[in-house]
Design an enzyme around this catalytic site. Structure first.
Site, PDB file in Angstrom:
ATOM      1  N   ASN A  35      32.925  39.513  43.736  1.00  0.00           N
ATOM      2  CA  ASN A  35      34.283  40.055  43.813  1.00  0.00           C
ATOM      3  C   ASN A  35      34.243  41.485  43.272  1.00  0.00           C
ATOM      4  O   ASN A  35      34.158  41.687  42.062  1.00  0.00           O
ATOM      5  CB  ASN A  35      35.224  39.174  42.967  1.00  0.00           C
ATOM      6  CG  ASN A  35      36.619  39.762  42.850  1.00  0.00           C
ATOM      7  OD1 ASN A  35      36.988  40.687  43.579  1.00  0.00           O
ATOM      8  ND2 ASN A  35      37.398  39.237  41.926  1.00  0.00           N
ATOM      9  N   LYS A  62      36.523  43.602  43.223  1.00  0.00           N
ATOM     10  CA  LYS A  62      37.838  44.035  42.709  1.00  0.00           C
ATOM     11  C   LYS A  62      38.190  45.412  43.283  1.00  0.00           C
ATOM     12  O   LYS A  62      37.811  45.719  44.401  1.00  0.00           O
ATOM     13  CB  LYS A  62      37.840  44.028  41.185  1.00  0.00           C
ATOM     14  CG  LYS A  62      37.329  42.707  40.610  1.00  0.00           C
ATOM     15  CD  LYS A  62      37.684  42.529  39.180  1.00  0.00           C
ATOM     16  CE  LYS A  62      36.953  41.314  38.648  1.00  0.00           C
ATOM     17  NZ  LYS A  62      37.499  40.848  37.397  1.00  0.00           N
ATOM     18  N   HIS A 111      43.367  34.554  42.579  1.00  0.00           N
ATOM     19  CA  HIS A 111      42.597  35.096  41.445  1.00  0.00           C
ATOM     20  C   HIS A 111      43.563  35.332  40.285  1.00  0.00           C
ATOM     21  O   HIS A 111      44.711  35.719  40.489  1.00  0.00           O
ATOM     22  CB  HIS A 111      41.911  36.401  41.862  1.00  0.00           C
ATOM     23  CG  HIS A 111      40.931  36.869  40.823  1.00  0.00           C
ATOM     24  ND1 HIS A 111      41.320  37.525  39.688  1.00  0.00           N
ATOM     25  CD2 HIS A 111      39.573  36.762  40.756  1.00  0.00           C
ATOM     26  CE1 HIS A 111      40.244  37.797  38.959  1.00  0.00           C
ATOM     27  NE2 HIS A 111      39.170  37.348  39.588  1.00  0.00           N
ATOM     28  N   GLU A 135      43.898  37.660  38.293  1.00  0.00           N
ATOM     29  CA  GLU A 135      44.492  39.010  38.235  1.00  0.00           C
ATOM     30  C   GLU A 135      45.683  39.114  39.182  1.00  0.00           C
ATOM     31  O   GLU A 135      46.633  39.844  38.922  1.00  0.00           O
ATOM     32  CB  GLU A 135      43.411  40.056  38.516  1.00  0.00           C
ATOM     33  CG  GLU A 135      42.478  40.197  37.311  1.00  0.00           C
ATOM     34  CD  GLU A 135      41.070  40.638  37.621  1.00  0.00           C
ATOM     35  OE1 GLU A 135      40.804  41.124  38.737  1.00  0.00           O
ATOM     36  OE2 GLU A 135      40.204  40.479  36.728  1.00  0.00           O
ATOM     37  N   GLU A 150      37.786  29.691  36.866  1.00  0.00           N
ATOM     38  CA  GLU A 150      37.587  30.944  36.132  1.00  0.00           C
ATOM     39  C   GLU A 150      38.519  30.977  34.916  1.00  0.00           C
ATOM     40  O   GLU A 150      39.711  31.303  35.053  1.00  0.00           O
ATOM     41  CB  GLU A 150      37.922  32.136  37.018  1.00  0.00           C
ATOM     42  CG  GLU A 150      37.073  32.242  38.257  1.00  0.00           C
ATOM     43  CD  GLU A 150      37.024  33.670  38.761  1.00  0.00           C
ATOM     44  OE1 GLU A 150      35.938  34.248  38.758  1.00  0.00           O
ATOM     45  OE2 GLU A 150      38.084  34.214  39.130  1.00  0.00           O
ATOM     46  N   GLY A 181      35.649  39.243  32.733  1.00  0.00           N
ATOM     47  CA  GLY A 181      35.447  40.638  32.334  1.00  0.00           C
ATOM     48  C   GLY A 181      35.343  40.861  30.828  1.00  0.00           C
ATOM     49  O   GLY A 181      35.407  41.996  30.363  1.00  0.00           O
ATOM     50  N   SER A 195      32.343  36.273  33.505  1.00  0.00           N
ATOM     51  CA  SER A 195      31.236  36.860  32.744  1.00  0.00           C
ATOM     52  C   SER A 195      29.880  36.221  33.028  1.00  0.00           C
ATOM     53  O   SER A 195      29.058  36.041  32.137  1.00  0.00           O
ATOM     54  CB  SER A 195      31.542  36.832  31.242  1.00  0.00           C
ATOM     55  OG  SER A 195      32.664  37.659  30.967  1.00  0.00           O
ATOM     56  N   GLY A 218      32.215  38.921  39.139  1.00  0.00           N
ATOM     57  CA  GLY A 218      32.962  40.175  39.166  1.00  0.00           C
ATOM     58  C   GLY A 218      32.058  41.350  38.841  1.00  0.00           C
ATOM     59  O   GLY A 218      31.333  41.863  39.695  1.00  0.00           O
TER      60      GLY A 218
HETATM   61  C1  PEP Z   1      36.121  37.689  38.555  1.00  0.00           C
HETATM   62  O1  PEP Z   1      36.819  38.672  38.603  1.00  0.00           O
HETATM   63  O2  PEP Z   1      36.302  36.791  39.383  1.00  0.00           O
HETATM   64  C2  PEP Z   1      35.096  37.584  37.522  1.00  0.00           C
HETATM   65  C3  PEP Z   1      34.520  36.434  37.348  1.00  0.00           C
HETATM   66  O3  PEP Z   1      34.826  38.719  36.812  1.00  0.00           O
HETATM   67  P1  PEP Z   1      33.624  38.919  35.764  1.00  0.00           P
HETATM   68  O4  PEP Z   1      32.377  38.320  36.373  1.00  0.00           O
HETATM   69  O5  PEP Z   1      33.522  40.395  35.589  1.00  0.00           O
HETATM   70  O6  PEP Z   1      34.007  38.195  34.517  1.00  0.00           O
END
Ligand code: PEP
Length: 248
Positions: free
Chosen positions: A10, A12, A96, A98, A166, A172, A211, A232
């Site tokens: 992703n 973003k 998601h 966000e 998630e 993040g 992460s 991400g």
């Molecule tokens: C995401 O945005 O779906 C995500 C898992 O981000 P990150 O890997 O940066 O934590």
């Protein structure tokens, strides 16, 4: 037999046409051997056409990060699932955290978006996960159970739907639940899928996201009921993303 793992990047709201070309070229170079996992990148909407072109013959699939529930009409700034399919996407992420936070998307909205994805012959990656406050209140399983029930359409099948767990506080942040905590949630999701969809519930892919990095990917991806990852930050560099693909 366990379903074929999926590793989805992703991106973003990051990238340019030039960096898209460069990242796809770097992924192509990293992919010296065919991977056991299906690999997917989800660039921002304005970069989908560039990515589709660059991915020609590379063996990596293309997905989008969101879609509108309607097939067209007066929805300024939105994008229909049919348009994404027309651009060469085979997946779209919906719900998601966000988007749930920034755009107030409820489970009902997410479910309508997943239905739109199916209508356009796209697979929906339906995201869910608890906040830190909910985890601290010991509500994780209730929250993800409610989100799963509310966000998955009746017509969901293992072919047209992927579920991504998630934890919001892990996205993040560099923090992750421990392996036992991930296993408990994935087991709960699996049980609920089987309860609702019968034997087919065993074949839905359950991704973990939050992460995931090259140094924790092997430990996470080997867990039972973890069928890949939604990545991400680490999906923005081939040298971080590809070891995660290989961890599957
Ligand atoms: C995401 O945005 O779906 C995500 C898992 O981000 P990150 O890997 O940066 O934590």
């Amino acid at each position: 037999m366990a379903p074929r793992p999926l590793v989805a990047g992703n991106w973003k709201m990051n990238g340019s046409r030039q960096s898209t070309r460069a990242l796809v070229a770097a992924l192509k170079e990293a992919a010296t051997q065919p991977s056991r996992a299906e690999v997917l990148i989800c660039p921002p909407t304005p970069l989908l056409a560039e990515a589709a072109d660059a991915l020609e013959g590379v063996g990596i699939e293309l997905g989008a990060q969101d879609c509108h529930a309607a097939a067209g009409g007066a929805h300024t700034g939105d994008v229909a699932a049919e348009m994404l399919a027309d651009l060469g996407c085979s997946y779209v992420i919906v719900g998601h955290s966000e988007r749930r936070t920034d755009h107030g998307e409820s489970d009902t909205v997410v479910r309508a978006k997943a239905e739109a994805a199916h209508r356009a012959d796209l697979s929906a990656i339906v995201c869910l996960g608890e906040t830190e406050v909910e985890r601290d209140a010991d509500e994780t399983l209730a929250v993800v159970g409610r989100q799963l029930a509310g966000s998955l359409p009746e017509g969901a099948t293992p072919e047209n739907t992927v579920v991504a767990y998630e934890p919001v506080w892990a996205i993040g942040t560099g923090r992750t639940p421990n392996e036992g905590e991930i296993s408990v949630v994935h087991r709960e999701l699996r049980d609920r899928l089987v309860e609702r969809f019968g034997d087919a519930g065993r074949d839905f892919r359950l991704l973990y996201g939050g992460s995931v990095k090259p140094d924790n990917a092997v430990a996470i991806m080997k867990l039972r009921n973890v069928d890949g990852g939604l990545i991400g930050g680490a999906s923005l560099k081939a040298e971080d993303f590809w070891p995660i693909v290989e961890a599957c």
